[in-house]
Design a protein around this motif. Structure first.
Motif: not given
Length: 420
Positions: A172-182, A188-196
């Motif tokens: 019922a409480l949602v922010l950005d469709k309940n996904r976040t970028t981390i 051995r490389r840092y990447r930005y990915i989207t997770e639930n």
């Protein structure tokens, strides 16, 4: 006198020219006969004003509706709540006296099915507190999603669910469709990915706390999950009208928004809490109350991802017919549907025929399933309700979509029905 003769001849010609219903039916049968063996076809083409069936095949057989399920979700929502109903996210507090710049007590952010709440809306909430002169909060920041149950995944509320489409938590409480970028280290490389997110209430409470601090508001308590008390004060809210939400659900076939709306149905219908049982009961009641053919139809989710969803062409036709004659809600429903050749999931279809811009509908797609349902306005000005579902194990979606488009385009030549 000349004008009168012209009008009569024009009226007569509209019933004379065109292809007869029988010829149209034979041409559809010819098309269906070319489909690969073992294809199951469920078709119903109906003139609602004349109450006349143009063509029917396997119309009472339960089939997998895929995203045509969203027609059940959105029509029931309109019937229950109305297009102007607002789905909201609200900010409450224990205190309403901020003369000293301090909010004494807790701050609560509670969701009421607003599945389009974003980080910019959080910024709006923080700015509203600044405008009220709040500089510090003595208590905690609580995220409250108790308007729905805490069964966040379809796999947990649908027995034996085997669909491989994974959605973010339905809450019922949602922010950005309940996904976040981390930022995550991968090989051995840092990447930005989207997770639930795992727990929407805690995630959003943390986000709000960080946003408040960013705006210079001190928070002395913790970021936690909790229930909003009955005696609180409303500080701010963000809303979306239902008619705007269903346009995103139907035109773009958004599964996450559909599932959140499904739970909202249960909450509004029961007055207790949004859960799958109350939601299914709300849809079933809508069907029964409107005398829609129900044998063989079972809706277990809001999006149609589940293969446990079953619907007959008669039931889908019944939904579309009910909404067609609903003077209060038809415009909101009709405008939520994709326009052939123009937008949504029908944007690239029927572009080179008169069906483009004259067919409004919903598509449904799963592996081995291709569905289409909606309203066609013919050149003679008649409205037809079209439902076509194919279940198949040979061929692809593109092939069956072309077949559906051929059938719709055939109907453009249908001779206008003669009044009795």
């Amino acid at each position: 006198m000349i004008k009168k003769i012209f009008f009569i001849s024009l009226l007569f010609s509209s019933f004379t020219f065109g292809t007869s219903k029988e010829e149209i039916a034979n041409k559809i049968r010819e098309i269906i006969s070319t489909l690969p063996a073992n294809t199951i076809s469920g078709i119903l083409i109906y003139n609602p004003l004349m109450q006349d069936t143009v063509f029917a095949m396997n119309e009472s057989i339960p089939l997998t509706p895929a995203s045509l399920t969203k027609l059940f979700t959105t029509s029931t929502s309109l019937g229950l709540m109305g297009g102007d109903h607002k789905l909201s996210t609200k900010l409450f507090s224990d205190d309403d006296n901020f003369n000293d710049g301090i909010l004494n007590g807790n701050l609560y952010i509670k969701g009421f099915g607003n599945s389009l709440f974003t980080e910019s809306d959080l910024e709006y909430f923080a700015d509203e507190l600044i405008k009220k002169g709040i500089k510090a909060i003595t208590g905690s920041i609580l995220g409250d999603d108790s308007f729905f149950d805490d069964i966040y995944t379809r796999e947990d509320w649908i027995e034996g669910e085997g669909a491989n489409v994974k959605l973010p938590p339905i809450s019922a409480l949602v922010l950005d469709k309940n996904r976040t970028t981390i930022r995550k280290k991968i090989r051995r490389r840092y990447r930005y990915i989207t997770e639930n997110v795992s727990d929407p209430s805690i995630f959003i409470a943390n986000k709000l706390t960080a946003k408040l601090k960013e705006f210079g508001i001190e928070v002395k308590g913790k970021s936690i999950k909790g229930i909003t008390p009955s005696l609180v004060y409303l500080l701010a809210e963000k809303n979306i009208p239902l008619k705007e939400l269903i346009a995103l659900v139907n035109k773009h076939s958004d599964n996450f928004l559909a599932e959140c709306l499904f739970k909202t149905l249960g909450a509004e219908a029961s007055g207790v809490q949004g859960n799958s049982f109350f939601s299914q009961q709300a849809i079933q009641k809508f069907l029964n109350d409107n005398n829609i053919f129900t044998p063989g139809t079972e809706i277990v989710d809001g999006s149609g991802i589940s293969r446990s969803d079953q619907a007959t062409p008669l039931a889908i036709n019944g939904i579309l017919e009910k909404m067609y004659f609903d003077l209060v809600h038809f415009d909101d429903f009709y405008n939520s549907l994709s326009i052939a050749g123009v937008d949504g999931t029908l944007r690239g279809r029927m572009m080179n025929s008169s069906a483009g811009n004259n067919f409004r509908g919903k598509t449904g797609t799963l592996n081995g399933v291709c569905g289409l349902a909606g309203y066609l306005t013919t050149p003679q000005g008649e409205d037809l309700i079209v439902t076509i579902i194919f279940e198949f194990n040979k061929g692809g979606w593109g092939y069956y979509r072309d077949i559906q488009d051929q059938i719709v385009e055939l109907l453009l030549d249908l001779k206008a029905s003669s009044p009795d």
